[in-house]
Design a protein around this motif. Structure first.
Motif, PDB file in Angstrom:
ATOM      1  N   ASP A   5      13.741  -3.545   3.085  1.00  8.63           N
ATOM      2  CA  ASP A   5      13.746  -2.653   4.243  1.00  8.63           C
ATOM      3  C   ASP A   5      15.092  -1.920   4.351  1.00  8.63           C
ATOM      4  OD1 ASP A   5      12.984  -1.726   6.958  1.00  8.63           O
ATOM      5  OD2 ASP A   5      14.725  -2.961   7.461  1.00  8.63           O
ATOM      6  N   GLY A   6      15.034  -0.703   4.867  1.00  8.30           N
ATOM      7  CA  GLY A   6      16.214   0.152   4.906  1.00  8.30           C
ATOM      8  C   GLY A   6      17.383  -0.380   5.728  1.00  8.30           C
ATOM      9  N   ASP A   7      17.099  -0.986   6.901  1.00  5.88           N
ATOM     10  CA  ASP A   7      18.201  -1.493   7.738  1.00  5.88           C
ATOM     11  C   ASP A   7      18.976  -2.578   6.998  1.00  5.88           C
ATOM     12  OD1 ASP A   7      17.186   0.059   9.729  1.00  5.88           O
ATOM     13  OD2 ASP A   7      16.060  -1.592  10.657  1.00  5.88           O
TER      14      ASP A   7
ATOM     15  N   VAL B 130      14.425  -1.783  -6.369  1.00  3.57           N
ATOM     16  CA  VAL B 130      13.238  -1.174  -6.979  1.00  3.57           C
ATOM     17  C   VAL B 130      12.406  -0.697  -5.810  1.00  3.57           C
ATOM     18  CG1 VAL B 130      11.186  -1.535  -8.409  1.00  3.57           C
ATOM     19  CG2 VAL B 130      13.270  -2.854  -8.867  1.00  3.57           C
ATOM     20  N   ASP B 131      12.098   0.575  -5.778  1.00  5.71           N
ATOM     21  CA  ASP B 131      11.344   1.120  -4.646  1.00  5.71           C
ATOM     22  C   ASP B 131      10.603   2.365  -5.121  1.00  5.71           C
ATOM     23  OD1 ASP B 131      10.472   2.290  -2.220  1.00  5.71           O
ATOM     24  OD2 ASP B 131      12.163   1.409  -1.134  1.00  5.71           O
ATOM     25  N   LEU B 132       9.301   2.333  -4.991  1.00  2.00           N
ATOM     26  CA  LEU B 132       8.492   3.467  -5.460  1.00  2.00           C
ATOM     27  C   LEU B 132       8.672   4.723  -4.616  1.00  2.00           C
ATOM     28  CD1 LEU B 132       5.310   1.563  -6.591  1.00  2.00           C
ATOM     29  CD2 LEU B 132       6.412   3.366  -7.925  1.00  2.00           C
TER      30      LEU B 132
ATOM     31  N   SER C  41      12.652   6.566   0.827  1.00  3.79           N
ATOM     32  CA  SER C  41      12.873   5.473   1.786  1.00  3.79           C
ATOM     33  C   SER C  41      14.376   5.319   2.014  1.00  3.79           C
ATOM     34  CB  SER C  41      12.289   4.167   1.256  1.00  3.79           C
ATOM     35  OG  SER C  41      13.147   3.627   0.271  1.00  3.79           O
ATOM     36  N   ARG C  42      14.738   4.698   3.125  1.00  2.97           N
ATOM     37  CA  ARG C  42      16.158   4.518   3.394  1.00  2.97           C
ATOM     38  C   ARG C  42      16.790   3.590   2.359  1.00  2.97           C
ATOM     39  NH1 ARG C  42      15.838   2.245   8.925  1.00  2.97           N
ATOM     40  NH2 ARG C  42      14.006   1.413   7.884  1.00  2.97           N
ATOM     41  N   THR C  43      16.029   2.589   1.927  1.00  2.00           N
ATOM     42  CA  THR C  43      16.562   1.712   0.877  1.00  2.00           C
ATOM     43  C   THR C  43      16.874   2.514  -0.383  1.00  2.00           C
ATOM     44  OG1 THR C  43      15.507  -0.295   1.663  1.00  2.00           O
ATOM     45  CG2 THR C  43      15.943  -0.183  -0.690  1.00  2.00           C
ATOM     46  N   ALA C  44      15.913   3.362  -0.795  1.00  2.00           N
ATOM     47  CA  ALA C  44      16.126   4.160  -2.014  1.00  2.00           C
ATOM     48  C   ALA C  44      17.365   5.022  -1.870  1.00  2.00           C
ATOM     49  CB  ALA C  44      14.893   5.022  -2.282  1.00  2.00           C
TER      50      ALA C  44
ATOM     51  N   GLY D  15       0.828  -1.221   0.000  1.00  2.00           N
ATOM     52  CA  GLY D  15       0.000   0.000   0.000  1.00  2.00           C
ATOM     53  C   GLY D  15       0.852   1.256   0.000  1.00  2.00           C
ATOM     54  N   ARG D  16       1.957   1.209   0.704  1.00  2.00           N
ATOM     55  CA  ARG D  16       2.859   2.368   0.706  1.00  2.00           C
ATOM     56  C   ARG D  16       3.401   2.610  -0.706  1.00  2.00           C
ATOM     57  NH1 ARG D  16       7.029   2.645   5.526  1.00  2.00           N
ATOM     58  NH2 ARG D  16       5.144   3.168   6.598  1.00  2.00           N
ATOM     59  N   GLY D  17       3.762   1.532  -1.371  1.00  4.21           N
ATOM     60  CA  GLY D  17       4.232   1.657  -2.755  1.00  4.21           C
ATOM     61  C   GLY D  17       3.151   2.237  -3.662  1.00  4.21           C
TER      62      GLY D  17
HETATM   63  P1  ATP Z   1      12.801   1.880   4.442  1.00  2.00           P
HETATM   64  O1  ATP Z   1      12.853   0.786   5.446  1.00  2.00           O
HETATM   65  O2  ATP Z   1      13.647   1.624   3.222  1.00  2.00           O
HETATM   66  O3  ATP Z   1      13.027   3.261   5.003  1.00  2.00           O
HETATM   67  P2  ATP Z   1       9.925   1.784   4.601  1.00  2.00           P
HETATM   68  O4  ATP Z   1      10.118   1.342   6.011  1.00  2.00           O
HETATM   69  O5  ATP Z   1       9.165   3.041   4.335  1.00  2.00           O
HETATM   70  O6  ATP Z   1      11.312   1.906   3.852  1.00  2.00           O
HETATM   71  P3  ATP Z   1       9.451  -0.946   3.831  1.00  2.00           P
HETATM   72  O7  ATP Z   1       8.138  -1.583   4.073  1.00  2.00           O
HETATM   73  O8  ATP Z   1      10.608  -1.266   4.716  1.00  2.00           O
HETATM   74  O9  ATP Z   1       9.209   0.639   3.755  1.00  2.00           O
HETATM   75  O10 ATP Z   1       9.945  -1.246   2.351  1.00  2.00           O
HETATM   76  C1  ATP Z   1       9.108  -1.575   1.300  1.00  2.00           C
HETATM   77  C2  ATP Z   1       9.295  -0.552   0.192  1.00  2.00           C
HETATM   78  O11 ATP Z   1       8.805  -1.116  -0.999  1.00  2.00           O
HETATM   79  C3  ATP Z   1       8.503   0.763   0.399  1.00  2.00           C
HETATM   80  O12 ATP Z   1       9.345   1.882   0.210  1.00  2.00           O
HETATM   81  C4  ATP Z   1       7.424   0.733  -0.688  1.00  2.00           C
HETATM   82  O13 ATP Z   1       7.169   2.031  -1.194  1.00  2.00           O
HETATM   83  C5  ATP Z   1       8.057  -0.147  -1.728  1.00  2.00           C
HETATM   84  N1  ATP Z   1       7.094  -0.904  -2.561  1.00  2.00           N
HETATM   85  C6  ATP Z   1       6.044  -1.650  -2.149  1.00  2.00           C
HETATM   86  N2  ATP Z   1       5.409  -2.225  -3.178  1.00  2.00           N
HETATM   87  C7  ATP Z   1       6.099  -1.866  -4.294  1.00  2.00           C
HETATM   88  C8  ATP Z   1       5.964  -2.174  -5.677  1.00  2.00           C
HETATM   89  N3  ATP Z   1       4.977  -2.947  -6.137  1.00  2.00           N
HETATM   90  N4  ATP Z   1       6.880  -1.661  -6.521  1.00  2.00           N
HETATM   91  C9  ATP Z   1       7.891  -0.863  -6.074  1.00  2.00           C
HETATM   92  N5  ATP Z   1       8.059  -0.528  -4.788  1.00  2.00           N
HETATM   93  C10 ATP Z   1       7.186  -1.025  -3.894  1.00  2.00           C
END
Ligand code: ATP
Ligand code: MG
Length: 265
Positions: free
Chosen positions: A167-169, A184-186, A190-193, A41-43
């Motif tokens: 996940d970012g960590d 790949v991260d929408l 995000s920390r991963t991005a 849903g966040r994506g």
């Molecule tokens: P981070 O831990 O990197 O700071 P976060 O805690 O906000 O990020 P997580 O749930 O740890 O989010 O990571 C999942 C990531 O995947 C989110 O940034 C979300 O936007 C992304 N995401 C989810 N579904 C999709 C998708 N279908 N395509 C691309 N990205 C997606």
């Protein structure tokens, strides 16, 4: 069982609803963790903002990702529950065209989910799947959670790791181990991005077929040409371009005062 929506093709959110069905079915088959629904849903929210299409900075990142995968000595593609539910076949195809290994790599690790994901990948044509059961004997330090297990034949010795929807960590720990991380991260914030060497800000559903095609296209290039693509890519600049694109899009929509032409519908 989740309700089948049999969504009408004319529904403006038809594609998004079909993708949601895949994810909810993944929960039923134990492939997707409940937290995976929230991550999805966040994506989706960020996908709305980029206009649910691949952007030009997104495509540049795909080209850089393809070049890095082709230059890698030991590339590994990391598969979590969401990835398996959404694009198992594409992962098997990408592994084949880029000579990469597939590894199950879970935040919410249970043997049941590991085997469920392995089955999805094998049903999609994978011959070998790392990281399942006792294969994950190596541990790597993770910043804010318990130590994470990886496969000594996979992520542990990889030089390039493709870790979408991560996940970012966990991304940070891979970067600190010296791996070239492609994601790949929408969400460009995000920390991963932010931590990855190459961030494809796009929906994984759209990005995977493009990435496979790009690997196939770049295969005919010389090593020196691939290295040039690799060296010319600037992730910070690319993320800034995506954020500016989001800003411009919201700005122009706000100026128009409408998103949907509801009155004319
Ligand atoms: P981070 O831990 O990197 O700071 P976060 O805690 O906000 O990020 P997580 O749930 O740890 O989010 O990571 C999942 C990531 O995947 C989110 O940034 C979300 O936007 C992304 N995401 C989810 N579904 C999709 C998708 N279908 N395509 C691309 N990205 C997606
Ligand atoms: Mg996170």
């Amino acid at each position: 069982m989740a309700n089948e929506t049999h969504v009408n093709d004319k529904h403006p959110r038809a594609e998004s609803i079909r993708v949601r069905e895949k994810i909810t079915k993944g929960v039923e088959s134990k492939v997707v963790a409940l937290a995976g629904l929230i991550a999805h849903g966040r994506g989706e929210a960020f996908d709305y903002i980029i206009g649910e299409q691949t952007t030009s900075p997104g495509m540049n990142a795909i080209t850089a990702a393809a070049a890095n995968l082709l230059l890698a000595k030991h590339p590994v593609l990391s598969v979590n529950g969401n990835v398996a539910a959404l694009c198992a076949k594409e992962f098997v195809d990408l592994a084949r065209v880029s000579n990469a290994m597939l590894e199950v790599n879970l935040f919410h690790r249970t043997p049941e989910r590991e085997y469920a994901i392995e089955k999805v990948l094998k049903d999609a044509g994978a011959e070998e799947v790392l990281g399942v059961g006792k294969a994950s004997t190596a541990t790597i330090p993770e910043i804010f959670s318990e130590r994470r297990r990886v496969d000594p034949e996979g992520i542990l010795k990889a030089d390039v790791v493709f870790v979408p929807l991560e996940d970012g960590d966990r991304t940070q720990s891979l970067v600190k181990l010296g791996k070239t991380v492609i994601t790949v991260d929408l969400n460009p914030m995000s920390r991963t991005a932010q931590w990855a060497a190459i961030t494809i800000v796009d929906n994984i559903i759209r990005a995977m077929p493009l990435l496979i095609k790009e690997v196939e296209r770049l295969k005919s290039l010389k090593i020196s040409e691939l290295k040039k693509i690799k060296n010319d890519f600037d992730n910070k600049k690319t993320l800034s371009e995506v954020m500016l694109l989001m800003e411009h899009r919201l700005h122009s929509l706000a100026e128009k005062g409408v998103y949907l032409e509801i009155n004319n519908a």
